[in-house]
Design a protein around this motif. Structure first.
Motif, short mmCIF file in Angstrom:
data_model
loop_
_atom_site.label_atom_id
_atom_site.label_comp_id
_atom_site.label_asym_id
_atom_site.label_seq_id
_atom_site.Cartn_x
_atom_site.Cartn_y
_atom_site.Cartn_z
N ALA A 158 -16.38 10.66 0.21
CA ALA A 158 -16.09 9.31 -0.27
C ALA A 158 -17.26 8.72 -1.07
CB ALA A 158 -15.75 8.39 0.90
N ILE A 159 -18.35 9.49 -1.22
CA ILE A 159 -19.55 9.04 -1.94
C ILE A 159 -19.67 9.82 -3.23
CG2 ILE A 159 -22.05 8.79 -1.82
CD1 ILE A 159 -21.77 8.67 1.23
N ALA A 160 -19.98 9.13 -4.31
CA ALA A 160 -20.09 9.77 -5.62
C ALA A 160 -21.17 10.85 -5.62
CB ALA A 160 -20.39 8.73 -6.68
N ASP A 161 -20.91 11.95 -6.31
CA ASP A 161 -21.88 13.04 -6.39
C ASP A 161 -23.07 12.68 -7.28
OD1 ASP A 161 -20.32 14.71 -4.78
OD2 ASP A 161 -19.16 15.42 -6.49
N ALA A 175 -11.92 -1.05 -4.61
CA ALA A 175 -10.61 -1.23 -4.00
C ALA A 175 -9.59 -0.22 -4.52
CB ALA A 175 -10.10 -2.65 -4.26
N ASP A 176 -9.82 0.37 -5.69
CA ASP A 176 -8.84 1.29 -6.25
C ASP A 176 -9.06 2.73 -5.80
OD1 ASP A 176 -11.12 1.89 -7.66
OD2 ASP A 176 -10.24 1.61 -9.66
N LEU A 191 -9.73 6.78 -1.78
CA LEU A 191 -10.87 6.80 -0.86
C LEU A 191 -11.13 5.44 -0.23
CD1 LEU A 191 -13.28 9.02 -3.00
CD2 LEU A 191 -12.03 9.70 -0.93
N ALA A 192 -10.45 4.39 -0.68
CA ALA A 192 -10.63 3.07 -0.07
C ALA A 192 -10.14 3.04 1.37
CB ALA A 192 -9.89 2.00 -0.89
N VAL A 193 -9.37 4.04 1.76
CA VAL A 193 -8.90 4.09 3.14
C VAL A 193 -10.07 4.26 4.11
CG1 VAL A 193 -8.57 6.60 3.25
CG2 VAL A 193 -7.07 5.09 4.58
N ASN A 227 0.80 -1.22 0.00
CA ASN A 227 0.00 0.00 0.00
C ASN A 227 0.84 1.28 0.00
OD1 ASN A 227 -2.95 -0.27 -0.08
ND2 ASN A 227 -2.69 -1.60 1.70
N PRO A 228 1.90 1.38 0.82
CA PRO A 228 2.70 2.61 0.76
C PRO A 228 3.29 2.88 -0.61
CG PRO A 228 3.18 1.40 2.79
CD PRO A 228 2.32 0.50 1.93
#
Length: 740
Positions: free
Chosen positions: A600-603, A625-626, A527-529, A182-183
């Motif tokens: 984190a939510i699509a507009d 996941a991306d 945004l998967a974090v 991930n890093p």
């Protein structure tokens, strides 16, 4: 993104990379050697890379590239940490490399080869080279012949499964632990989509690299910072699979060995009871949730959008039915939503249609996805088996058409067809050129429900015919995750009913294909974090996202699989299914928009799928996941049954006790042994862990509690509060809970 399943010839064409690799393998000099059973292990330094050679006497082997560098390098053996076989440090013009070789012993030993790099200055790395090369008895990749059965698809697990047939080395399983990278992904703006694959004999992982279009696009690694560039696992096994069932079982066993070797993310207690209560409230009161037709209430598939359909209505009805059984009294919405089911029934065709008769002109009223015909029947069958007389009548009178459809398509269904005459609208999916390959699994389950209701052998014969028709599909059997899960459950039920081992073994084919399409890593990209994805299944064979409906419906199917399996099931299958269900309970809470930050939510949502309202307790359809925004498809009311299913499986009411019990594994037996003592049995994976919580009831106080394992050893709480006691307990075996 199709599976690579290619038998190679000896005249493999050369590539520049392969020429360099052959030269480097031939020049490699061992610096560390070990024995592991009948395998010899050598860490060997070539001119521009450090290699791990895994050999079987006179049968060739596998070479894994551990680290690579340009120009000269200095290598030295370093002090090993606990459990390591070797640790090598390398100084090159790039910086300081460190390579760790370790092995986890067991019936199938698992090798770990991890590599880190600390750049000496800001560093731009190009896309890497493949890191796995089969070789013959002379150490030459060109002298090999083999088969690759499965490779990574999309952002799912970074795996590759194949066989080195000539020389007869056996099967091998490669796994790349993307969590550890991930890093690197964050620093470089990359992700591991389709990063594991290749063309024989150049296989394995290729480190993603970013190719800047202009200099400002460059994303270098920071100098002086450690980055993991590879965290690979390799599992090998001698001999060749006898058939696709044996191959699938090997896949599960080898995946299980790799899975046990990685650090698993923690899980948390999730209050699915509260979520279910909120969901029931919103289904009942939110005007965006339902619409009235013919004097009845129907559920919108998405928030204030889309026409009612039979699959959506039945999914919510059956989940509410389960919730009512758990509560001890039916929820009034169950009967209200059931009242209008008959309007989906077409008396002329003798089947349930997808849409109501008054569906708008913008829909083709005759169009039906193959699986859409059978999923409403699956849930109707569940109600019928629970004694619902109306559901039984509707279920049984819909079966003749269901069987005609299956026979018309010879148990090999297209994507979509006309319900009136079986004319095909869409034969196959563009991604892989196949139809809905796993519909036979859900059809078989429906037929098994009919057999249980009527004891008529013709339904059992239909179930067998559907499963038999899928033989030969192998890893290509998965079209949609939940359908594949029901196929596995149907195979296991067929084994129970018929006693034919071939059906238990065929269940492993469905399971292997299911887990091939799971994300066995935890993403921290973009945004998967803000959510979790570990062990989540992507919903379709080519889908870029996990979906809530497939998540909880697979969970429901796997409950049946485990209940029917018994001690004869492959232990790796039991472990992987149990772990999938454990992480589903943990991960699925993030589908709800109130669990995510607004950014984190699509507009915007897919046209025609309404909007997202975070105040409503309905899940988003899609998580990525991306790191893309969630909810691009929409807020999925037809997935609202997840809360009811999860709550009724995870929570157990303990009468006349001051607490209820929560467990993230299926509880196979729960018996009251006395006023303040009970025993329970979990049936998860050996040496795995389950979360068990005692949750205080309202207006009660948690007492002093003791939990003991089968050997009598007390288990200390993992976490204490005034409202809950959390324990981490063995996932397999008996437990005794006692309290003051």
């Amino acid at each position: 993104m199709t599976d690579q399943r290619v038998k190679t010839r000896r005249d493999v064409p050369l590539t520049p990379d392969l020429v360099r690799v052959r030269s480097d393998l031939a020049a490699a000099a061992p610096i560390v050697s070990h024995r592991l059973g009948d395998l010899s292990l050598d860490l060997a330094a070539g001119e521009e890379a450090l290699w791990l050679f895994v050999r079987r006497a006179d049968a060739g082997g596998i070479a894994l590239r551990a680290a690579a560098w340009p120009g000269e390098a200095k290598l030295r053996r370093a002090e090993r940490a606990g459990g390591e076989l070797a640790r090598v440090q390398i100084e090159s013009a790039l910086g300081e490399h460190e390579v760790i070789l370790a092995a986890q012993t067991g019936p199938l030993p698992c090798l770990r080869l991890a590599s880190t790099l600390r750049p000496s200055a800001p560093l731009l790395l190009p896309q890497g080279k493949r890191d796995l090369y089969p070789f013959d008895a002379n150490g030459d990749p060109l002298g090999t012949r083999g088969t690759v059965e499965a490779v990574q698809r999309g952002l799912n697990a970074g795996l590759l499964y194949g066989e080195l047939a000539d020389p007869a080395f056996g099967t091998f399983f490669y796994f790349q632990n993307f969590t550890a990278l991930n890093p690197y992904f964050r620093a470089t703006g990359t992700n591991p989509e389709a990063a594991v694959g290749g063309i024989w004999p150049e296989l394995g992982f290729r480190l993603p690299g970013r190719t800047p279009h202009i200099i400002d696009d460059a994303a270098p690694l920071e100098g002086g910072t450690n980055y993991t560039l590879s965290d690979a696992r390799l599992v090998v096994r001698g001999g060749a699979p006898a058939d696709e069932r044996d191959s699938a079982r090997r896949f599960l066993q080898m995946l299980g060995a790799a899975y046990r070797s990685i650090a698993l993310p923690p899980t948390e207690y999730r209050d699915w009871r509260r979520r279910a209560e909120k969901t029931a409230r919103d289904l009942g009161t939110a005007p965006e949730a339902t619409v009235r037709h013919y004097g009845h209430r129907y559920v919108h598939p998405y928030t204030n959008a889309e026409y009612p359909d039979a699959m959506v209505q039945m999914s919510i009805v059956q989940a509410l039915h389960e919730w009512g059984k758990w509560r001890g009294e039916p929820h009034p919405l169950e009967d209200e939503f059931k009242a209008g089911l008959g309007r989906f029934y077409d008396r002329k065709l003798e089947t349930l249609r997808r849409y109501l008769p008054n569906v708008g002109d913008d829909k083709d009223a005759d169009a039906v996805d193959s699986w859409y015909l059978y999923h409403p029947l699956l849930n109707l069958g569940k109600l019928a088996l629970d004694g619902d007389a109306k559901a039984r009548r509707l279920f049984l009178k819909s079966l003749p058409y269901a069987i005609r459809a299956a026979r018309h398509f010879a148990y090999k269904w297209p994507i979509q067809y006309k319900i009136a005459d079986f004319s095909v609208i869409t034969e196959s999916a563009g991604a892989d050129g196949r139809g809905q390959t796993d519909v036979g699994g859900i059809y078989a389950w429906v037929m098994l429900e009919a057999f249980e209701l009527t004891d008529e052998k013709r339904y059992l014969d239909e179930a067998c015919a559907a499963i038999d028709a899928a033989v030969g599909l192998g890893f290509d059997i998965n079209y949609q995750a939940n359908l594949t899960a029901w196929g596995a459950a149907a195979c296991m039920r067929l084994w129970r009913v018929t006693g034919r081992d071939v059906y238990r073994e065929q269940s492993y084919v469905y399971l292997a294909s299911f887990f091939h399409h799971t994300e066995i890593w935890e993403s921290e990209i973009g945004l998967a974090v803000h959510h979790r994805n570990f062990l989540g299944a992507t919903c379709l064979q080519d889908a870029p996202y996990m979906a809530i409906y497939e998540c909880f419906d697979s969970f429901a199917a796997f409950e049946h699989y485990l209940a029917d399996s018994g001690p004869d099931v492959e232990p790796a299958a039991r472990m992987l299914i149990s772990e999938y269900c454990r992480y589903a309970l943990d991960r699925a809470c993030y589908y709800y928009p109130d669990a995510l930050p607004a950014d984190a939510i699509a507009d915007e949502q897919r046209p025609g799928n309404g909007h997202v309202d975070p105040a409503l307790s309905f899940p988003l359809e899609d998580l990525y996941a991306d790191g893309q925004p969630a909810g691009q498809v929409g807020q999925e009311i037809y997935g609202a049954g997840a809360a009811f299913i999860f709550a009724t499986r995870a929570f157990h009411r303990i009468e006349e006790a001051p607490f209820d019990l929560y467990c993230d594994h299926f509880v196979r037996a729960l018996e009251r042994m006395g006023p303040a003592r009970l025993s329970l049995r979990l049936d998860g994976g050996e040496n795995c862990t389950a979360r068990l919580s005692l949750v205080r009831k309202r207006r009660r106080t948690l007492p002093a509690v003791r939990i003991a394992a089968a050997d009598g050893d007390a288990i200390r709480p993992d976490c204490k509060s005034d409202v809950r006691l959390d324990f981490l307990v063995p996932a397999s075996g008996s437990l005794v809970v006692s309290w003051d």
